[in-house]
Design an enzyme around this catalytic site. Structure first.
Site, PDB file in Angstrom:
ATOM      1  N   SER A 119      -5.977   4.005   0.288  1.00  0.00           N
ATOM      2  CA  SER A 119      -5.797   4.535  -1.057  1.00  0.00           C
ATOM      3  C   SER A 119      -5.936   3.486  -2.144  1.00  0.00           C
ATOM      4  O   SER A 119      -6.292   3.810  -3.282  1.00  0.00           O
ATOM      5  CB  SER A 119      -4.433   5.222  -1.168  1.00  0.00           C
ATOM      6  OG  SER A 119      -3.393   4.326  -0.804  1.00  0.00           O
TER       7      SER A 119
ATOM      8  N   HIS B  69       0.249   2.568  -7.041  1.00  0.00           N
ATOM      9  CA  HIS B  69      -1.190   2.498  -6.754  1.00  0.00           C
ATOM     10  C   HIS B  69      -1.932   2.035  -8.014  1.00  0.00           C
ATOM     11  O   HIS B  69      -1.367   2.026  -9.106  1.00  0.00           O
ATOM     12  CB  HIS B  69      -1.713   3.861  -6.300  1.00  0.00           C
ATOM     13  CG  HIS B  69      -1.478   4.134  -4.858  1.00  0.00           C
ATOM     14  ND1 HIS B  69      -0.248   4.525  -4.376  1.00  0.00           N
ATOM     15  CD2 HIS B  69      -2.287   4.053  -3.777  1.00  0.00           C
ATOM     16  CE1 HIS B  69      -0.316   4.690  -3.065  1.00  0.00           C
ATOM     17  NE2 HIS B  69      -1.548   4.399  -2.676  1.00  0.00           N
TER      18      HIS B  69
END
Length: 254
Positions: A11, A236
């Site tokens: 990711s 993230h």
């Protein structure tokens, strides 16, 4: 097009929640149309095969299918000019550890879920995973080099998520933040060693992003929180982070 480019990884390369979603991206991959592989391909004129997938481990790169998609390495055919790979964090449970550390304490006592949370927060379990990751990362480097002997192969390490030691990172405790820093530093070191030992290169994203951690005034990543539709995933890269990583990759190549 100047050459074929295959982007591999988890990711941190896929870019979950960064709009828009990449065309044809498999369900659950979290693959953004403006992740660093897409940005690099556009700037350099490469023909991109982006197989990054949220949750991927080194096993998913090499030999294990993920949500019905083949191992990522199967997209490499030996004609590549460029390969990038961002991997290893899921092998050691880096972001899952930080997620768990950001949960209210009572969650650790909830049936079923509590057991998983306690395992993620167990320093011994994280150390055991870190002990295994050098071998796994080296296996990735060797396999990529064997399949694409003429390619530039870049290990792109992880954006810095946490502030420097001594700087609060709420809701994480100081102890959990210190453990997270140790995991990140160890993973960075193992990535550098694996690249050097297998004839690959490293893009030093972690070092370049120290002043752009999630709690900074100019963050390249997001903080602890709940996943929300239309927003980058917690812990993230954000869009600015993806642009920064693309800049670093292009600089390494040119």
């Amino acid at each position: 097009m100047t050459g074929r480019y295959v982007a591999l990884g988890s990711s941190m390369a896929a870019g979950p929640g960064i709009r828009p979603t990449a065309s044809g991206a498999p369900f659950g991959s979290g693959r953004s149309a403006v992740n660093y592989p897409h940005l690099v391909a556009t700037r350099l004129g490469h023909d991109l095969a982006d197989v990054t997938f949220s949750g991927a481990t080194t096993a998913n790169v090499l030999h294990e299918a993920q949500r019905g998609t083949p191992p990522q390495i199967t997209r490499i055919d030996g004609t590549e000019e460029l390969i990038t790979v961002t991997i290893g964090g899921n092998d050691v449970g880096y972001v899952p550890f930080l997620f768990a550390a950001g949960l209210p304490r009572f969650v650790a006592s909830v049936p079923l879920l509590g057991g998983k949370v306690r395992e993620l927060l167990d320093p011994a379990a994280r150390d055991a995973a870190l002990d295994r990751v050098p071998t796994a990362l080296a296996a990735v480097g060797r396999a990529l080099r064997a399949k694409a002997p003429d390619a530039r192969i870049l290990f792109v390490d992880y954006l810095t998520l946490l502030p420097p030691a001594g700087t609060p990172a709420p809701p994480l405790s100081d102890t959990h933040a210190d453990t997270g820093r140790r995991i990140a530093d160890t993973l960075k070191r193992h990535t550098e060693t694996a690249a050097a030992d297998t004839g690959c290169e490293v893009v030093h994203v972690a070092d370049a992003s120290v002043d752009h951690h999630a709690w900074s005034a100019d963050p390249w990543t997001t903080r602890v929180g709940l996943p929300l539709p239309g927003r980058p995933a917690p812990l993230h890269p954000n869009a600015a982070g993806m642009r920064a990583v693309a800049d670093l990759v292009v600089a390494a190549l040119t």
